[in-house]
Design an enzyme around this catalytic site. Sequence first.
Site, PDB file in Angstrom:
ATOM      1  N   SER A 119      30.684 217.408  45.156  1.00  0.00           N
ATOM      2  CA  SER A 119      30.089 216.439  46.081  1.00  0.00           C
ATOM      3  C   SER A 119      29.407 215.317  45.321  1.00  0.00           C
ATOM      4  CB  SER A 119      29.071 217.137  46.998  1.00  0.00           C
ATOM      5  OG  SER A 119      28.113 217.838  46.225  1.00  0.00           O
ATOM      6  N   ASN A 126      20.136 225.396  48.060  1.00  0.00           N
ATOM      7  CA  ASN A 126      20.137 225.392  49.526  1.00  0.00           C
ATOM      8  C   ASN A 126      18.871 224.766  50.109  1.00  0.00           C
ATOM      9  OD1 ASN A 126      22.473 226.714  49.049  1.00  0.00           O
ATOM     10  ND2 ASN A 126      21.858 228.679  49.938  1.00  0.00           N
ATOM     11  N   THR A 165      28.230 191.405  87.207  1.00  0.00           N
ATOM     12  CA  THR A 165      28.452 192.837  87.401  1.00  0.00           C
ATOM     13  C   THR A 165      29.946 192.956  87.626  1.00  0.00           C
ATOM     14  OG1 THR A 165      28.141 192.765  89.791  1.00  0.00           O
ATOM     15  CG2 THR A 165      26.170 193.176  88.473  1.00  0.00           C
ATOM     16  N   HIS A 166      30.547 194.002  87.104  1.00  0.00           N
ATOM     17  CA  HIS A 166      32.014 194.153  87.127  1.00  0.00           C
ATOM     18  C   HIS A 166      32.695 192.971  86.451  1.00  0.00           C
ATOM     19  CE1 HIS A 166      31.339 197.251  90.273  1.00  0.00           C
ATOM     20  NE2 HIS A 166      30.372 196.417  90.620  1.00  0.00           N
ATOM     21  N   ASN A 211      38.050 182.816  64.584  1.00  0.00           N
ATOM     22  CA  ASN A 211      37.916 184.149  65.175  1.00  0.00           C
ATOM     23  C   ASN A 211      36.545 184.774  64.924  1.00  0.00           C
ATOM     24  OD1 ASN A 211      40.586 184.073  66.071  1.00  0.00           O
ATOM     25  ND2 ASN A 211      41.343 184.800  64.094  1.00  0.00           N
ATOM     26  N   GLU A 235      33.694 191.349  66.171  1.00  0.00           N
ATOM     27  CA  GLU A 235      34.745 192.334  66.464  1.00  0.00           C
ATOM     28  C   GLU A 235      34.578 193.583  65.614  1.00  0.00           C
ATOM     29  OE1 GLU A 235      38.818 190.267  67.193  1.00  0.00           O
ATOM     30  OE2 GLU A 235      37.618 188.935  65.960  1.00  0.00           O
ATOM     31  N   TYR A 268      22.968 229.386  55.114  1.00  0.00           N
ATOM     32  CA  TYR A 268      23.688 228.309  54.463  1.00  0.00           C
ATOM     33  C   TYR A 268      25.166 228.647  54.284  1.00  0.00           C
ATOM     34  CZ  TYR A 268      25.401 224.861  51.195  1.00  0.00           C
ATOM     35  OH  TYR A 268      26.148 223.866  50.628  1.00  0.00           O
ATOM     36  N   GLN A 313      28.026 220.944  53.326  1.00  0.00           N
ATOM     37  CA  GLN A 313      28.196 219.818  52.418  1.00  0.00           C
ATOM     38  C   GLN A 313      28.899 218.640  53.112  1.00  0.00           C
ATOM     39  OE1 GLN A 313      29.063 220.572  48.190  1.00  0.00           O
ATOM     40  NE2 GLN A 313      30.991 219.511  48.531  1.00  0.00           N
ATOM     41  N   LYS A 320      27.194 215.003  54.356  1.00  0.00           N
ATOM     42  CA  LYS A 320      26.708 213.841  53.609  1.00  0.00           C
ATOM     43  C   LYS A 320      27.493 212.563  53.845  1.00  0.00           C
ATOM     44  CE  LYS A 320      24.766 216.878  50.420  1.00  0.00           C
ATOM     45  NZ  LYS A 320      25.329 217.913  51.321  1.00  0.00           N
TER      46      LYS A 320
HETATM   47  N1  ARG Z   1      26.393 220.366  47.280  1.00  0.00           N
HETATM   48  C1  ARG Z   1      25.865 221.380  48.116  1.00  0.00           C
HETATM   49  C2  ARG Z   1      25.680 220.826  49.547  1.00  0.00           C
HETATM   50  O1  ARG Z   1      25.730 219.668  49.670  1.00  0.00           O
HETATM   51  C3  ARG Z   1      24.534 221.836  47.611  1.00  0.00           C
HETATM   52  C4  ARG Z   1      24.197 223.217  48.005  1.00  0.00           C
HETATM   53  C5  ARG Z   1      25.154 224.143  47.365  1.00  0.00           C
HETATM   54  N2  ARG Z   1      24.744 225.476  47.511  1.00  0.00           N
HETATM   55  C6  ARG Z   1      25.533 226.500  47.166  1.00  0.00           C
HETATM   56  N3  ARG Z   1      25.077 227.681  47.319  1.00  0.00           N
HETATM   57  N4  ARG Z   1      26.746 226.287  46.707  1.00  0.00           N
HETATM   58  O2  ARG Z   1      25.526 221.532  50.503  1.00  0.00           O
END
Ligand code: ARG
Length: 458
Positions: free
Chosen positions: A23, A110, A155-156, A285, A290, A317, A322, A325
Amino acid sequence: MQKPWEGRFKEKTEEFVERFTQSVSFDKELAFWDIKQSVAHVKTLLKAGIITQEEAQSILQGLKDIEESILKGSFEFKQELEDVHMNIEVELIKRKGEVGGKLHTGRSRNDQVATDERLYIKDEILQVCGLLRDLRKVLVKLAENSLEVVMPSYTHLQRAQPIRLSHYFLAYREIFLSDEERFLRAYRSADYLPLGSGAVAGVDFPLDRFYTAELLGFNRLCRNSMQATADRDFVLDVLYACAVCGMHLSRLSEDLILWSTEEFGFVDLPDRLCTGSSIMPQKKNPDVLELIRGKTGRLYGNLIGFFTTLKALPMAYNRDLQEDKEPLFDSLRTIQDCLTGTKLVLEGMSIKADAMKRASGGFTLMTDLANYLVLKGVAFRQAHHIAGSITSYLIEKGKRPEDLTLEELRNFSELYQEDALELLNPEKVADRRRTYGGTAKEELVKRIEVAKREEGMK
Ligand code: ARG
């Protein structure tokens, strides 16, 4: 490159697995917050007597150096080290030796990742709120400058009743105020400290989590270590706030796109915010608008996508988390760009008051011809019917309401007097709507005053 967890493994990780599970290519965005929380964690370890003053000093110095390298752009994030957390930890050990290996005492990735994200979100939300505030100020300024401009409301997407243009701008100011409230609710749900929860069950070192919370500026603590590490509702809350705000920006964009057409001709967009066509030389444009409208799709997608990821995850967890993100970073980046773009367009466009005024008369005045009779005692339904008959009479004759004579009116009801003709003026009609929150000028003046005070503009 040694992985911090490789002790129990006999085989080298498949390259595919490294690429698929990493990640760091995106969570390096959290590096600054990861270091900030590590600093607080070191201080908490010191307070608990788990590391010495010298060890703490050395780790803190190492973290500071790493932060500088990241800021300078010289830090090399490595895919084999999976994520931002391990990249920083391994680098710390490389720079400071064995003592660096003490940083992760009483911590798991975690609780670490949840802490980074909460810190990141809180900070980003404050920035979004700043942009929302700037946008609202622009709207209030526009409202103040457009008190004398009348236009039809729709409206509409059919002409409805005349309003003053200020009323429209103030409507969006209210809407963006509600967006700020939504973002602040998301802020509150992020404002709980997970750190000190460990991987799932809590930590067997005497860490003072209240102290950590204070160092990191969290107002509350997660009260259960499983919830702390498994919960991503705070991510959903931001994604939702972004999606709703994006939807608002999309609707506003749609109006402005329509208004800038030759058919409406209500506004002119500045050249610097438009683009041309590679084949049709005449085109200008409204691409910025847009794209703002279009990006709402990805904001919804980010919310629905991650919402779906969370479904059916067993406690606590799981690596699925992951997946939070990329949508999170994308939504926050997207909404900030869209807010910036909208502000630029609003500040840059010019308003064609004459065209708005021309469109504001005509059949938009019919409600008031009905209400005139109501004030003379006619039941509203009856009055509505009479004004409807006048409308169809006008359509048949190819006339507009402004062409009506008193005699013609009186053919429909004896109750119409000379003063009924005054109603055939859009400004007057707008100014009859004097209820709290209505479009009458005297009401708008009050609303603008309040808005300026609330936005700190006076
Ligand atoms: N990169 C992981 C995430 O974003 C971090 C936590 C990973 N924990 C693990 N036990 N592999 O969630």
